[in-house]
Design an enzyme around this catalytic site. Structure first.
Site, PDB file in Angstrom:
ATOM      1  N   HIS A   1       0.825  -1.227   0.000  1.00  0.00           N
ATOM      2  CA  HIS A   1       0.000   0.000   0.000  1.00  0.00           C
ATOM      3  C   HIS A   1       0.849   1.264   0.000  1.00  0.00           C
ATOM      4  O   HIS A   1       2.074   1.233   0.214  1.00  0.00           O
ATOM      5  CB  HIS A   1      -0.941   0.008   1.209  1.00  0.00           C
ATOM      6  CG  HIS A   1      -0.239   0.037   2.543  1.00  0.00           C
ATOM      7  ND1 HIS A   1       0.305   1.172   3.078  1.00  0.00           N
ATOM      8  CD2 HIS A   1      -0.015  -0.949   3.453  1.00  0.00           C
ATOM      9  CE1 HIS A   1       0.832   0.913   4.260  1.00  0.00           C
ATOM     10  NE2 HIS A   1       0.659  -0.385   4.516  1.00  0.00           N
TER      11      HIS A   1
ATOM     12  N   CYS B   1       3.343  -4.728   6.729  1.00  0.00           N
ATOM     13  CA  CYS B   1       2.950  -4.488   5.345  1.00  0.00           C
ATOM     14  C   CYS B   1       4.152  -4.022   4.526  1.00  0.00           C
ATOM     15  O   CYS B   1       5.205  -3.688   5.067  1.00  0.00           O
ATOM     16  CB  CYS B   1       1.846  -3.432   5.274  1.00  0.00           C
ATOM     17  SG  CYS B   1       0.257  -3.994   5.919  1.00  0.00           S
TER      18      CYS B   1
END
Length: 481
Positions: A387, A405
């Site tokens: 992301h 992440c």
């Protein structure tokens, strides 16, 4: 005194039970047959062999009492009961082989329906010279039943199960002792499936276009435990995956109701994948019968592979093997190391709210976060994404500062979001994190080596054998030489 051919035919027809012969005896028109060549008519009319047709029957046979399923003992093929067997004598004649008969419009027989869970066998009577040359069996939907012809052409048996509640047409070609072709067309029906639930499969993914790492899933309507190995094998045989181009692949039982199918290596770009169930009407060894399932077709796009080297803080994205972008990234820091291994894109969310407490970080602690995140590409169900992370741009390409992440600039994340699709491959190396689990947090199936994958198939080691050559019909048998 020996019976005449007409008497033999009459005797055979009288004991057919649920088997109905539709080709005529010599001199009796069967319908649809043209006149035989007069020069060969005499010899052709004399050509005939007696076939023995055996099958497992369902229920009771009058005063003979109940019967049970099972093969006849070798060499004991005879009239009357043999375990659950009933034998019919059918005359194959030159008239029956003179042309291919159309599918018969026959009446539904009343007695001794065939047990769908039992075998079907066709043989020459022991006293007969000659041999079987061709046996073709198909059901009322045009599906062929596979079978095997014994060496020498004396006997044929089915190699895949019959379906419940089906009507079958059997075409037999043979030769008599002089080599003259003879034949007959027959029909029988199988017992309808018992009332109640029927095992079906729901296939995934949805129809569409996916990446080269997409996994085919099958969720069964009722469980088939691992100890029921025969039932699992029959289910697996009925769940058919074909592709253009052909790939080597196999099913793997994830649990009692879930199977995954994958190729040995990633799907080739632009593959067309078709998935269907052949279980409808098939007896499943103590689990009732299979029911109808919706088929599936999907296509594979270009092969996109994104490999993140956490030690180098860099992601390399390839399309069909060619590097198309190199992206500075940041991955999980100490205590939050990014899972290592191969993952598959599960979905994309243009904007998602990420909170630390969803991954076990307590509110009020220094590691807690609550952020709106753009261009989020999901790779695990527990919340690992690729992301946009504009707050860590200075660290990207330099150090790992995330909570697990893979973060990148907003520009790079937008490009990645638009480039990848569900099923594309995202791999993380050199992260020091725990390995991606195969099944419980997304599609980690590709982290399992091929030998281990095959061990999860009820058909191993045959699961990965190549498909038959294109154009060959398994149920079409030819004489041995």
């Amino acid at each position: 005194m020996a019976k005449s051919r007409t008497q033999a035919w009459s005797a055979a027809a009288a004991v057919t039970g649920a088997l109905l012969a539709v080709a005529a005896a010599p001199g009796q028109p069967a319908g649809g047959n043209g006149p035989l060549d007069r020069a060969a008519a005499g010899a052709a009319r004399d050509a005939a062999v007696t076939l023995l047709v055996g099958r497992a029957v369902d229920g009771e046979d009058g005063d003979r009492g109940p019967v049970t399923a099972g093969w006849c003992e070798a060499g004991a093929f005879r009239g009357g009961p043999c375990g659950a067997w009933r034998e019919q004598r059918i005359l194959a004649t030159a008239h029956g082989a003179a042309s291919v008969l159309p599918d018969p419009a026959f009446r539904r027989p009343e007695a001794l329906p065939t047990d769908a869970g039992g075998p079907l066998e066709i043989a020459l009577a022991r006293s007969q010279a000659g041999g079987l040359t061709d046996v073709t069996v198909h059901d009322g939907h045009g599906r062929h039943l596979a079978g095997a012809l014994a060496p020498g052409g004396g006997r044929w048996r089915n190699t895949e199960p019959l379906r419940a509640g089906e009507t079958y047409t059997v075409r037999v070609g043979a030769q008599d002792g002089d080599g003259t072709p003879v034949g007959v067309t027959m029909a029988f029906r199988t017992t309808p499936p018992a009332d109640g639930g029927r095992l079906t499969a729901e296939f995934g993914p949805r129809p569409g276009t996916y990446g080269a790492g997409e996994i085919v899933t099958a969720v069964l309507s009722s469980p088939v435990p691992a100890e029921d190995a025969d039932a699992r094998a029959r289910v697996e045989q009925g769940l058919q995956v074909t592709s253009e181009p052909h790939v080597e692949g196999a099913w793997h039982w994830v649990d009692d109701t879930t199977l995954h199918f994958r190729p040995r290596t990633y799907w080739p770009a632009h593959t067309v994948v078709r998935v269907r169930s052949g279980l409808d009407g098939v007896e499943l060894d103590g689990h009732g019968y299979g029911g109808p399932s919706e088929p599936l077709e999907f296509t594979v796009a270009d092969r996109i592979e994104a490999v993140t080297d956490s030690a180098a803080h860099e992601m390399t994205v390839r399309r069909n093997g060619r590097v198309i972008r190199t992206i500075p990234v940041t991955t999980g820091k100490a205590g939050f190391l990014t899972r290592s291994g191969i993952k598959v894109v599960l979905g994309k969310e243009a904007k998602v709210r990420m909170r630390g407490d969803t991954v076990g970080i307590q509110k009020g602690t220094k590691e807690f976060y609550d952020l709106p995140v753009l261009y989020a590409t999901r790779v695990t169900w527990s919340g690992e994404y690729v992301h946009a992370a504009p707050w860590s741009v200075e660290a990207q390409g330099e150090e790992n500062v995330s909570h697990g992440c893979t973060g990148m600039s907003t520009e790079d994340a937008a490009w990645f979001f638009e480039t990848v699709r569900e099923g594309d491959i995202v791999e993380v190396v050199n992260s020091g994190g725990a390995p991606m689990a195969p099944f419980d947090n997304g599609f980690g199936d590709w982290n399992m080596d091929w030998r281990t994958w095959l061990s999860g198939s009820a058909l191993a080691p045959a699961a990965a054998r190549p498909e038959p050559l294109a154009g060959r019909t398994p149920s079409r048998l030819h004489p041995t030489t």
